[in-house]
Write a protein that holds these residues in place. Structure first.
Motif, mmCIF file in Angstrom:
data_model
loop_
_atom_site.group_PDB
_atom_site.id
_atom_site.type_symbol
_atom_site.label_atom_id
_atom_site.label_comp_id
_atom_site.label_asym_id
_atom_site.label_seq_id
_atom_site.Cartn_x
_atom_site.Cartn_y
_atom_site.Cartn_z
ATOM 1 N N ARG A 76 79.677 19.776 37.514
ATOM 2 C CA ARG A 76 79.790 20.452 38.498
ATOM 3 C C ARG A 76 79.250 18.947 39.724
ATOM 4 O O ARG A 76 80.404 19.358 40.608
ATOM 5 N N ALA A 98 91.273 26.277 32.589
ATOM 6 C CA ALA A 98 90.934 27.900 33.004
ATOM 7 C C ALA A 98 88.613 26.936 32.440
ATOM 8 O O ALA A 98 88.256 27.373 33.587
ATOM 9 N N ARG A 101 86.265 25.267 34.877
ATOM 10 C CA ARG A 101 85.641 25.380 35.500
ATOM 11 C C ARG A 101 84.516 25.555 34.724
ATOM 12 O O ARG A 101 83.552 27.303 35.231
ATOM 13 N N HIS A 104 80.772 25.723 36.516
ATOM 14 C CA HIS A 104 79.940 26.259 37.685
ATOM 15 C C HIS A 104 80.292 28.126 36.901
ATOM 16 O O HIS A 104 79.708 29.258 37.598
ATOM 17 N N PRO A 111 85.272 33.954 34.672
ATOM 18 C CA PRO A 111 85.704 33.601 35.805
ATOM 19 C C PRO A 111 86.264 34.825 36.981
ATOM 20 O O PRO A 111 86.847 35.437 36.473
ATOM 21 N N ASP A 115 86.756 31.514 40.758
ATOM 22 C CA ASP A 115 87.694 30.749 39.319
ATOM 23 C C ASP A 115 89.316 30.252 39.805
ATOM 24 O O ASP A 115 89.939 29.766 39.082
ATOM 25 N N ARG A 116 89.966 31.940 39.792
ATOM 26 C CA ARG A 116 90.874 31.807 39.718
ATOM 27 C C ARG A 116 92.205 31.109 40.551
ATOM 28 O O ARG A 116 93.016 30.534 40.505
ATOM 29 N N ALA A 118 90.717 28.146 42.231
ATOM 30 C CA ALA A 118 90.813 26.817 41.532
ATOM 31 C C ALA A 118 91.714 26.567 40.616
ATOM 32 O O ALA A 118 92.305 26.305 40.976
ATOM 33 N N ILE A 119 92.168 27.804 39.602
ATOM 34 C CA ILE A 119 93.034 27.637 38.821
ATOM 35 C C ILE A 119 94.161 27.347 39.430
ATOM 36 O O ILE A 119 95.430 26.334 38.542
ATOM 37 N N ALA A 154 90.336 21.297 39.072
ATOM 38 C CA ALA A 154 90.216 22.869 38.709
ATOM 39 C C ALA A 154 88.979 22.336 38.845
ATOM 40 O O ALA A 154 88.147 23.619 39.709
ATOM 41 N N VAL A 155 88.037 22.004 38.007
ATOM 42 C CA VAL A 155 86.492 22.165 38.436
ATOM 43 C C VAL A 155 86.134 21.687 40.425
ATOM 44 O O VAL A 155 85.324 22.408 40.511
ATOM 45 N N GLU A 156 86.847 21.203 40.998
ATOM 46 C CA GLU A 156 87.038 20.805 42.216
ATOM 47 C C GLU A 156 85.391 20.396 43.062
ATOM 48 O O GLU A 156 84.291 20.362 43.591
#
Length: 256
Positions: A76, A98, A101, A104, A111, A115-116, A118-119, A154-156
């Motif tokens: 994370r 995806a 994610r 998280h 998700p 999450d979506r 972020a993807i 996508a992990v951000e």
């Protein structure tokens, strides 16, 4: 603000010391290039920074020993883009991205809207939104590299470590990739990338770590570090150094 601090990190693989006594500090808001010839220990070092391989010495993530953190907690905090990944499963590009994610998500959860979002942001930034429904195993090498970068984005996470993120990319997408890494750092992230292109490293990086034979031999502003003397000693090359507005380092010949 995330930080990674190493003290005397040493890694031995197969009875051979691959990384020797590396001490350094990586802080948020900077793009750090990890440079050096093949076999210098660059990839091994970044894997040690993530706790993926046994090592001597210490690695601290935000002041906590890496060994005290769970894999999920590390994931994370630090997104990781390994080099040369092979895709085995014929999933869509969107599902591949995806996977970023997963750190998280609770077990068996799906998700959610965040999450979506972020993807979708990651695919747009990596310029692969138009590939969302393609089968990942059918992508070209360059498309695959961008999809895997999107998965890491996508992990951000507040930190990103990328191992040869420009491999297989054409010149335009190499520049775009460096612009993405630069934007991550400018947004307050910690970004470290293993790179081979000296000009792109000199142009985009705030700082470079240069490795040779497993040791850290130089650390600083690329304009100060990437001197003719260092290039000859570490890479065994002569190079043309441009004097225009943008840094330019063109390898010319091997040192005879």
């Amino acid at each position: 603000m995330v930080s990674i601090v190493t003290q005397n990190v040493t890694v031995a693989l197969g009875g051979r010391t691959v990384v020797r006594d590396v001490s350094t500090r990586l802080d948020a808001g900077a793009l750090v290039g990890v440079l050096g010839p093949n076999g210098a220990g660059k990839s091994t070092l970044v894997r040690a920074l993530l706790g993926l391989i046994p090592h001597e010495g210490s690695v601290m993530l935000d002041g906590a020993p890496l060994s005290s953190l769970s894999r999920a907690a590390i994931a994370r905090q630090v997104a990781y883009l390994p080099q040369g990944q092979t895709l085995h499963w014929p999933i869509s590009v969107e599902r591949l991205v995806a996977l970023g994610r997963l750190p998280h998500l609770a077990p068996l959860s799906r998700p959610d809207d965040a999450d979506r979002a972020a993807i979708e942001r990651a695919m747009a930034r990596a310029d692969i939104a138009h590939l969302a429904h393609r089968t990942a195993t059918e992508l070209s090498g360059g498309e695959r590299a961008r999809a895997l970068l999107a998965r890491a984005l996508a992990v951000e996470a507040p930190a990103l470590i990328a191992d040869e993120p420009l491999a297989s990319l054409d010149p335009a997408h190499q520049i775009h990739g460096m612009e993405l890494l630069r934007a991550e750092a400018d947004g307050g992230g910690l970004v470290a990338a293993v790179l081979h292109d000296l000009t792109l490293a000199a142009r985009f990086c705030d700082r470079v770590l240069v490795m040779a034979d497993g040791a850290l031999v130089a650390d600083g502003d690329p304009r100060d570090v990437l001197t003719p003397e260092l290039l000859a000693e570490v890479y065994g090359i002569t190079a043309y150094r441009g004097t225009g507005a943008l840094p330019l380092l063109v390898p010319l010949d091997r040192v005879r």
